[in-house]
Structures are given as structure tokens and as C-alpha cells.
Write a protein that holds these residues in place. Structure first.
Motif, short mmCIF file in Angstrom:
data_model
loop_
_atom_site.label_atom_id
_atom_site.label_comp_id
_atom_site.label_asym_id
_atom_site.label_seq_id
_atom_site.Cartn_x
_atom_site.Cartn_y
_atom_site.Cartn_z
N SER A 112 -22.97 -15.51 -17.12
CA SER A 112 -22.14 -16.69 -17.38
C SER A 112 -20.97 -16.36 -18.29
N SER A 113 -20.98 -15.15 -18.88
CA SER A 113 -19.92 -14.90 -19.86
C SER A 113 -18.57 -14.66 -19.18
N ALA A 114 -18.55 -14.17 -17.95
CA ALA A 114 -17.27 -13.95 -17.26
C ALA A 114 -16.56 -15.29 -17.08
N SER A 115 -17.27 -16.25 -16.51
CA SER A 115 -16.65 -17.57 -16.31
C SER A 115 -16.46 -18.27 -17.65
N GLY A 116 -17.42 -18.12 -18.54
CA GLY A 116 -17.37 -18.83 -19.84
C GLY A 116 -16.18 -18.43 -20.68
N PHE A 117 -15.97 -17.12 -20.85
CA PHE A 117 -14.87 -16.68 -21.73
C PHE A 117 -13.51 -16.81 -21.06
N SER A 118 -13.51 -16.78 -19.74
CA SER A 118 -12.24 -16.99 -19.04
C SER A 118 -11.83 -18.46 -19.17
N ASP A 133 1.99 -15.20 -19.24
CA ASP A 133 1.77 -14.95 -17.82
C ASP A 133 0.32 -14.50 -17.62
N LYS A 134 -0.07 -14.36 -16.36
CA LYS A 134 -1.48 -14.04 -16.05
C LYS A 134 -1.92 -12.71 -16.66
N LYS A 135 -0.99 -11.74 -16.67
CA LYS A 135 -1.35 -10.43 -17.23
C LYS A 135 -1.71 -10.58 -18.71
N GLN A 136 -0.85 -11.30 -19.45
CA GLN A 136 -1.13 -11.51 -20.88
C GLN A 136 -2.41 -12.32 -21.05
N GLN A 137 -2.62 -13.28 -20.15
CA GLN A 137 -3.84 -14.09 -20.24
C GLN A 137 -5.08 -13.22 -20.05
N SER A 138 -4.97 -12.24 -19.14
CA SER A 138 -6.13 -11.36 -18.93
C SER A 138 -6.37 -10.50 -20.18
N ILE A 139 -5.29 -10.11 -20.85
CA ILE A 139 -5.43 -9.32 -22.08
C ILE A 139 -6.08 -10.17 -23.18
N LEU A 140 -5.60 -11.40 -23.32
CA LEU A 140 -6.17 -12.28 -24.36
C LEU A 140 -7.62 -12.63 -24.05
N THR A 141 -7.93 -12.76 -22.77
CA THR A 141 -9.32 -13.05 -22.37
C THR A 141 -10.20 -11.85 -22.71
N ARG A 142 -9.69 -10.65 -22.42
CA ARG A 142 -10.46 -9.42 -22.71
C ARG A 142 -10.81 -9.32 -24.19
N LEU A 143 -9.87 -9.74 -25.04
CA LEU A 143 -10.09 -9.60 -26.48
C LEU A 143 -11.26 -10.47 -26.97
N ALA A 149 -14.93 -11.03 -18.05
CA ALA A 149 -14.12 -12.27 -18.06
C ALA A 149 -12.64 -11.98 -17.78
N THR A 150 -12.22 -10.76 -18.15
CA THR A 150 -10.83 -10.35 -17.92
C THR A 150 -10.45 -10.51 -16.45
N ARG A 151 -11.44 -10.19 -15.56
CA ARG A 151 -11.16 -10.21 -14.12
C ARG A 151 -11.20 -11.63 -13.55
N SER A 152 -11.87 -12.57 -14.28
CA SER A 152 -12.02 -13.93 -13.74
C SER A 152 -10.75 -14.77 -13.88
N VAL A 158 -9.91 -8.25 -7.47
CA VAL A 158 -9.21 -8.03 -8.73
C VAL A 158 -9.53 -6.65 -9.31
N LYS A 159 -8.49 -6.04 -9.89
CA LYS A 159 -8.70 -4.74 -10.55
C LYS A 159 -8.39 -4.89 -12.05
N TRP A 160 -9.31 -4.42 -12.87
CA TRP A 160 -9.06 -4.35 -14.32
C TRP A 160 -8.70 -2.90 -14.63
N HIS A 161 -7.44 -2.70 -15.03
CA HIS A 161 -6.97 -1.36 -15.40
C HIS A 161 -7.53 -1.02 -16.78
N GLN A 162 -8.14 0.14 -16.83
CA GLN A 162 -8.75 0.59 -18.09
C GLN A 162 -7.74 0.52 -19.25
#
Ligand code: DP6
Length: 335
Positions: A112-118, A133-143, A149-152, A158-162
Motif C-alpha cells: 500500500s505504500s506505493a499508492s499511499g505515498f504517491s 512537473d511530473k518528473k519533479q513530482q516523482s522526485i519529491l514522491t521518492r524522497l 511510490a516514485t513510479r505510481s 513506467v521506468k524509475w531511473h536510478q
């Protein structure tokens, strides 16, 4: 009184190639790229309100089976950190009330953490009127600390770049939800919370002598997955998905101390999936850090597989998901 309030709905996702192990714990920087499929029927709805009426942060969690209760555990600590991080970014001092609902039983062994933190991150950004933008949102979600959750943030594949640092570790959409009609049939074999969290597994991964081999293999797996997605080669996709899953679990089983996430039913299902393939019913199995099996198949096989596993000994519950859309804001009040 000013009102900073917003709601978001975010999907869960299933990793085809797995995030396992981190270079940097603070920044949640993974040891490899990972590729996932966003799911359509499993999601979290979260409302966040910042305001002077709150003397401290409150986090309320509920799911399809339980009423809202105040959160206390480690998840709550990550939520509080994320509220602080985003509040600072917006220059807002007020505390917040967070109300989060999973549309599935949280204790059912489905991540549930992927959907929860996204959902949490998206709702906070909207409530605080932080436009990214979505890229920054994925970075902020990752943090927030939940890598998956970064991928959600995105729908489809979806690809999460290391990445080498925080700015270069982000997710992007490879294909949208209409690209390929695939499904994920989740066979729940254990509904109790797992004994070893992903957090422990990530930390232990480097102690496995197989980790070096895994990190080499995953480079090829990601290339093959991208080829399979592009050409819609289901056999190639499925074979790589299973190799990835076995590679991850070989690492957990050889970590110090080892972690065995599988139960007896997990193994029975893995054999059954092979047997069904030999008979022409094609699906491939993947597992996250737990004993529940995710069958990846083409949507035309859903009914047959669902029927086949509905009375399979040890399968407690079945969820069927197709490819879903990414996180979205459902309400925003700023005044
Ligand atoms: C095995 O650190 O994202 O699912 O916060 O517990 O969801 P949670 O875990 P996270 O690790 C996920 C590990 C994984 C593989 C994956 O989803 O890539």
C-alpha cells in the motif's frame, strides 16, 4: 481563515524489474533502474488540509474493511517527514490533517505504500499550491522514502531511473495505459503483515554474495523489458519478469541473515503457473517482498486464470487489475 486543502487518488504498481537495495538511504537512491506497470483497481485516496486549527499533524488511515484510526507506526514517521519537507518548500508553517483511505484491505498483503505515498505527495503539493512537473513530482514522491511510490506518479508502463543524485533519480512513463492490454492477477496466500519489511530487505541486500550478480543481470533485464514492451513480445516480457523475481528472492534468501518471503502455497503456485503454461495458458509470476503471487498475463486470459485459482488450496483472496492511470488530483480548495 485560510484554507489549503486538496485530495488525490493514486494507484499501486507492480514491478517487472525490481528495486532492491539503496545507494543512499536518506535520499532513497536505488542501486538499479526498475520498470513497472501501474494498476487500475488498487488505489489510495488521500485528503490533506493545512491550517492553524491543527496544533500538530494528524494522520488518519482507513481501508475497505476498517474505519479511520490515527496512525502511529513507522509509516506515520515517514508521513510526518514528508509533510515537513513539502511545507518547508511552500514556506507554510501550519500543521496538517491527513485522511487516507485504501480501497482494499491494507492487511491483505498488497503493498500500500506505493499508492499511499504517491497520493500523499500529490495531495500535499496541490494543497500547498506547489506547481511542479511530473518528473519533479516523482522526485519529491521518492524522497518520502517509498521508492515504489516514485513510479505510481504515472499511468501505464513506467521506468524509475536510478540516477546518481536526487535530481537524476526520477520516474518517467515509457508507454501509457492503452499501449498493451495486460493484467495482474494477485493471488493472496498470506494476509498478515510480513515479518521483514522492505526496509530491512533493502538494508540486508548488500550482504548477499549474489547481489553483485543480480546488479549485473538487472541491466540486461531492463533492456529486455524495454524491448518486450516496445514490440509487445509477451513471452520475452514474462520470461524476464520471472528471472527478475527469482533474482530478487535469491538475494533475500542469501542475505545475512537470510529472509525467506515465500510460503508453501507460493511454491505450489509457481509450479502450477509452469504447468498451465505447458498446457497453453500463459501467465508469468512475480513476487514483491512477500509471499503473494502476482500473475502477469494478457487480459484475454483473466477469466480462465481467475477460475483456475479460485479454489486453489491456500489462495485466500484474488484481486484482478489491468493497466491503470497515474496519480490525479480530485479536489483542490485554496482560499
Ligand atoms: C520488492 O521501499 O518501495 O516491491 O515502501 O515497503 O513499498 P515499500 O517498499 P519499497 O520497496 C519495494 C520493493 C519491491 C520491488 C519494487 O516494487 O520495485
Amino acid at each position: 481563515m485560510s484554507k489549503l486543502k486538496a485530495s488525490a487518488i493514486a494507484p499501486s504498481n507492480i514491478a517487472f524489474s525490481k528495486y532492491w537495495g539503496k545507494i543512499d538511504d536518506e535520499l532513497t537512491l536505488p542501486l538499479n533502474d526498475s520498470i513497472s506497470m501501474t494498476l487500475d483497481t488498487i488505489f489510495t485516496h488521500t485528503t490533506v488540509e493545512f491550517g492553524p486549527q491543527y496544533a500538530k499533524n494528524e494522520v488518519w488511515l482507513s481501508d475497505s474493511k476498517t474505519k479511520a484510526t490515527l496512525a502511529k507506526d513507522q509509516k506515520q514517521a515517514r508521513v510526518l517527514q514528508q509533510l515537513k519537507r513539502l511545507r518547508r518548500l511552500a514556506g507554510v508553517k501550519d500543521f496538517a490533517k491527513v485522511v487516507s483511505h485504501n480501497n482494499f484491505p491494507t492487511g491483505a498483503g498488497i503493498a500500500s505504500s506505493a499508492s499511499g505515498f504517491s497520493a500523499l505527495t500529490a495531495a500535499c503539493l496541490a494543497a500547498l499550491n506547489i506547481q511542479v512537473d511530473k518528473k519533479q513530482q516523482s522526485i519529491l514522491t521518492r524522497l518520502a522514502g517509498s521508492g515504489s511510490a516514485t513510479r505510481s506518479v504515472y499511468g501505464g508502463f513506467v521506468k524509475w531511473h536510478q540516477g546518481k543524485n536526487s535530481e537524476s533519480s526520477y520516474a518517467e512513463q515509457l508507454y501509457d495505459q492503452d499501449h498493451w492490454d495486460l493484467a495482474n492477477i494477485i493471488l493472496v496466500t498470506e494476509s498478515a503483515a510480513k515479518k521483514h519489511s522492505s526496509l530491512i530487505g533493502h538494508a540486508r541486500s548488500k550482504s548477499s554474495p549474489f547481489m553483485v550478480a543480480r546488479l549485473k543481470a538487472v541491466l540486461q533485464h531492463n533492456q529486455d523489458l524495454e524491448t518486450a514492451l516496445k514490440s509487445k513480445d509477451f513471452q520475452l516480457l514474462g520470461q524476464v519478469i520471472e528471472q527478475e523475481m527469482f533474482s530478487l528472492h535469491a538475494v533475500t534468501m542469501t542475505s545475512q541473515p537470510p529472509i525467506l518471503y515465500w510460503n508453501g502455497t507460493t511454491v505450489e503456485i509457481l509450479h502450477e503457473v509452469r504447468k498451465l503454461r505447458d498446457q497453453g495458458l500463459e501467465s508469468y509470476a512475480t513476487l514483491d517482498a512477500g509471499p503473494n503471487v502476482h500473475l502477469i498475463t494478457e487480459s484475454s486470459n483473466i477469466k480462465k486464470l481467475q477460475k483456475h485459482f479460485s479454489d486453489f488450496v491456500g489462495v485466500k483472496q484474488i484481486f484482478v487489475c489491468k493497466v491503470g492511470k497515474g496519480v490525479k488530483i480530485t479536489k483542490q480548495h485554496l482560499f
